[in-house]
Design a protein around this motif. Structure first.
Motif, PDB file in Angstrom:
ATOM      1  N   GLU A  91       0.833  -1.196   0.000  1.00 23.70           N
ATOM      2  CA  GLU A  91       0.000   0.000   0.000  1.00 23.70           C
ATOM      3  C   GLU A  91       0.872   1.254   0.000  1.00 23.70           C
ATOM      4  O   GLU A  91       0.563   2.236  -0.677  1.00 23.70           O
ATOM      5  N   ALA A  92       1.963   1.205   0.750  1.00 22.06           N
ATOM      6  CA  ALA A  92       2.841   2.380   0.825  1.00 22.06           C
ATOM      7  C   ALA A  92       3.413   2.696  -0.548  1.00 22.06           C
ATOM      8  O   ALA A  92       3.522   3.863  -0.937  1.00 22.06           O
TER       9      ALA A  92
ATOM     10  N   LEU B  92       0.808   4.373  -2.583  1.00 15.42           N
ATOM     11  CA  LEU B  92       0.634   5.755  -2.149  1.00 15.42           C
ATOM     12  C   LEU B  92       1.756   6.638  -2.684  1.00 15.42           C
ATOM     13  O   LEU B  92       1.523   7.775  -3.101  1.00 15.42           O
ATOM     14  N   ARG B  93       2.965   6.090  -2.682  1.00 21.05           N
ATOM     15  CA  ARG B  93       4.088   6.866  -3.170  1.00 21.05           C
ATOM     16  C   ARG B  93       3.908   7.186  -4.642  1.00 21.05           C
ATOM     17  O   ARG B  93       4.184   8.298  -5.098  1.00 21.05           O
TER      18      ARG B  93
ATOM     19  N   ALA C 132       1.083   7.434  -6.190  1.00 21.76           N
ATOM     20  CA  ALA C 132       0.023   8.435  -6.303  1.00 21.76           C
ATOM     21  C   ALA C 132       0.569   9.820  -6.005  1.00 21.76           C
ATOM     22  O   ALA C 132       0.187  10.806  -6.629  1.00 21.76           O
ATOM     23  N   LEU C 133       1.488   9.888  -5.046  1.00 23.36           N
ATOM     24  CA  LEU C 133       2.097  11.162  -4.692  1.00 23.36           C
ATOM     25  C   LEU C 133       2.869  11.737  -5.870  1.00 23.36           C
ATOM     26  O   LEU C 133       2.781  12.923  -6.181  1.00 23.36           O
TER      27      LEU C 133
ATOM     28  N   LEU D 113       0.690  13.144  -8.517  1.00 22.18           N
ATOM     29  CA  LEU D 113       0.143  14.459  -8.222  1.00 22.18           C
ATOM     30  C   LEU D 113       1.131  15.564  -8.547  1.00 22.18           C
ATOM     31  O   LEU D 113       0.803  16.734  -8.493  1.00 22.18           O
TER      32      LEU D 113
ATOM     33  N   SER E 102      -7.323   7.974  -9.197  1.00 19.09           N
ATOM     34  CA  SER E 102      -8.696   7.457  -9.155  1.00 19.09           C
ATOM     35  C   SER E 102      -8.762   6.161  -8.391  1.00 19.09           C
ATOM     36  O   SER E 102      -7.752   5.558  -8.045  1.00 19.09           O
ATOM     37  N   GLU E 103      -9.953   5.731  -8.139  1.00 21.90           N
ATOM     38  CA  GLU E 103     -10.197   4.499  -7.395  1.00 21.90           C
ATOM     39  C   GLU E 103     -10.522   3.394  -8.368  1.00 21.90           C
ATOM     40  O   GLU E 103     -11.264   3.579  -9.304  1.00 21.90           O
ATOM     41  N   ASP E 104      -9.997   2.240  -8.123  1.00 23.51           N
ATOM     42  CA  ASP E 104     -10.464   1.105  -8.906  1.00 23.51           C
ATOM     43  C   ASP E 104     -11.558   0.420  -8.104  1.00 23.51           C
ATOM     44  O   ASP E 104     -12.034   0.946  -7.115  1.00 23.51           O
ATOM     45  N   GLY E 105     -11.956  -0.754  -8.529  1.00 21.50           N
ATOM     46  CA  GLY E 105     -13.084  -1.410  -7.872  1.00 21.50           C
ATOM     47  C   GLY E 105     -12.872  -1.632  -6.388  1.00 21.50           C
ATOM     48  O   GLY E 105     -13.801  -1.582  -5.604  1.00 21.50           O
ATOM     49  N   GLN E 106     -11.636  -1.877  -5.973  1.00 21.78           N
ATOM     50  CA  GLN E 106     -11.407  -2.123  -4.554  1.00 21.78           C
ATOM     51  C   GLN E 106     -11.043  -0.849  -3.813  1.00 21.78           C
ATOM     52  O   GLN E 106     -10.608  -0.908  -2.681  1.00 21.78           O
ATOM     53  N   GLY E 107     -11.214   0.289  -4.433  1.00 20.16           N
ATOM     54  CA  GLY E 107     -10.941   1.524  -3.716  1.00 20.16           C
ATOM     55  C   GLY E 107      -9.461   1.825  -3.567  1.00 20.16           C
ATOM     56  O   GLY E 107      -9.068   2.662  -2.790  1.00 20.16           O
ATOM     57  N   ARG E 108      -8.629   1.130  -4.291  1.00 17.75           N
ATOM     58  CA  ARG E 108      -7.205   1.448  -4.180  1.00 17.75           C
ATOM     59  C   ARG E 108      -6.896   2.626  -5.093  1.00 17.75           C
ATOM     60  O   ARG E 108      -7.484   2.794  -6.146  1.00 17.75           O
ATOM     61  N   VAL E 109      -5.934   3.406  -4.634  1.00 17.76           N
ATOM     62  CA  VAL E 109      -5.586   4.586  -5.424  1.00 17.76           C
ATOM     63  C   VAL E 109      -4.685   4.183  -6.572  1.00 17.76           C
ATOM     64  O   VAL E 109      -3.647   3.590  -6.382  1.00 17.76           O
TER      65      VAL E 109
END
Lengths: 310, 136
Positions: B93-94, B97-98, B100-101, B104, B123-130
């Motif tokens: 997950e980290a 997130l990196r 996604a950062l 941005l 954006s979110e996929d089906g499982q809400g992951r970024v």
């Protein structure tokens, strides 16, 4: 089986799939406050129905209804009238079981509160010895540790704590966003909102519903604080602060720390970030009214069955 | 406590008083504070003739670690006494997130070379992951 007891038992059992449905729904993210109210109603309704079902078993046939019947049974016992074996004894047993459940629910709440107060007192004492202020985070305390984290200690003597690692990681705007988020938690006493669910989780640790309910409400509370913080800061600042702190998590964790393995659940941080950067429209008034009515009904139905005479 | 942590040997009240640079505190005040710290378990004391010698019960680092372990949820904050800003994430997950950062437009904390994504959406996929998707 007496009708009232059956209805209440079915209601209590029905709260479980209802909880799962609420946990899987998408709309709560659009109006976290409304969803939290519904969760609270669900918890309270379940408690009333479960206790009520047991009490109703014991007071079946009493013309005064469940509450009235339980009271008359109690007065009969207290007056020393013989509680004969057989049906009456079983009835008494059922009512006692209901009372026991009620006491248990109150007890877990008290015990959880005591644990929370103790943990917070320890935090405050340690903070008074170790933490210091910093001009970058006015009103908050800084702890010298490289791991990036920020949290608040709710209560009457609340504290906001930011680690030195977080201070280095985030810029001024992001720090302000973090502070706004934590202040929202403290101002609106979100800890009190979460407390009953924490208590239920501690008592029913084996129950996946309890785990799910707690996780959902905890996330909703974070989203609520995010929303409040948005009144003062931009969504982007908050989102990048979240991403930075989340991504850095564990980099400098103290030795002996265990990795958090939470593979099945969604990443809370990711969900919050998506929500901030691509917000879905809030629930409109009619939907909110519907949620309110649903919540009111969830509490009113078992309460009515408990109170009304047959 | 700072004085106790900095010293390697146990100190008497007088020695602690002497090392306190900030204010001129009365001897009795220092004694009271040390006494309270000992009662709370932060300081240990042993008799040395007629005086007590005080030393810290644990290192500063140990207490900071205790604070941080609570904060990082490593001890399993069963009490939910604190409200953390961002919950602990797993390594995968980290990494997400990196990414996604970076998408941005912010360079990641560890990653020196951040790719230029231009217009990216998180954006979110089906499982809400970024996930980040590159647009125009």
């Amino acid at each position: 089986m007496p009708a009232t007891a059956l209805v209440l038992a079915v209601f209590a059992a029905g709260c479980i799939p209802a909880a799962w449905a609420l946990a899987g729904a998408r709309w709560p993210r659009r109006s976290p406050a409304a969803a939290i109210v519904l969760w609270q109603a669900l918890g309270l309704g379940w408690g009333l129905a479960a206790v009520g079902a047991l009490a109703a078993l014991g007071t079946a046939g009493a013309r005064a209804g469940v509450a009235g019947g339980a009271l008359s049974l109690a007065s009969r016992v207290l007056q020393g009238r013989s509680v004969a074996a057989g049906i009456l004894g079983l009835r008494l047993l059922a009512v006692l079981a209901g009372l026991l459940l009620l006491l248990l629910l109150f007890w877990i709440l008290v015990a959880a509160s005591a644990g929370v107060l103790r943990a917070r007192r320890r935090q405050r004492v340690l903070l008074s010895l170790l933490a210091h202020g910093d001009p970058k985070v006015p009103g908050a305390l800084v702890v010298d540790h490289p791991a990036a984290t920020a949290y608040c200690v709710p209560g009457l003597r609340s504290r906001i704590v930011v680690s030195a690692g977080a201070l280095d990681l985030l810029d001024q705007a992001e720090l302000a966003a973090v502070l706004a988020h934590e202040r929202a938690h403290l101002r609106e006493r979100h800890d009190l909102v979460l407390l009953p669910f924490t208590a239920l989780l501690r008592a029913f640790r084996w129950s996946s519903v309890a785990c799910e309910a707690h996780a959902c409400v905890a996330l909703l509370v974070e989203m609520l604080a995010d929303d409040r913080a948005l009144r003062h800061r931009s969504a982007r600042e908050l989102a990048t602060a979240l991403l930075r702190v989340g991504a850095a998590g564990g980099a400098h964790a103290p030795t002996g720390a265990l990795a958090v393995a939470d593979g099945t659940a969604e990443c809370q941080v990711a969900v919050r970030v998506s929500r901030l950067l691509r917000p879905a429209p809030r629930l409109r008034a009619p939907a909110l009214v519907l949620v309110g009515v649903l919540a009111a009904a969830t509490v009113a139905i078992p309460a009515a069955f408990l109170a009304m005479p047959f | 406590m700072d004085v106790l942590w900095e010293s390697r040997d146990p100190l008497t009240v007088r020695q602690v008083s002497g090392r306190l640079t900030e204010r001129d505190l009365a001897h009795t005040t220092v004694m009271t504070v040390l006494d309270r710290l000992a009662k709370k378990g932060f300081a240990r004391r042993e008799r040395d003739g007629r005086a007590w010698r005080y030393r810290a019960a644990a290192t500063r680092e140990a207490y900071v670690t205790e604070l941080m372990l609570n904060a990082l949820e490593q001890t399993g904050d069963r009490h939910a006494a604190l409200a953390r800003f961002a919950r602990s994430v797993s390594d995968t997950e980290a990494t997400a997130l990196r990414r996604a950062l970076e998408a941005l437009g912010h360079p990641g904390a560890r990653d020196g070379n951040s790719h230029e994504h231009g217009q990216s959406t998180v954006s979110e996929d089906g499982q809400g992951r970024v996930r980040e998707a590159t647009g125009e």
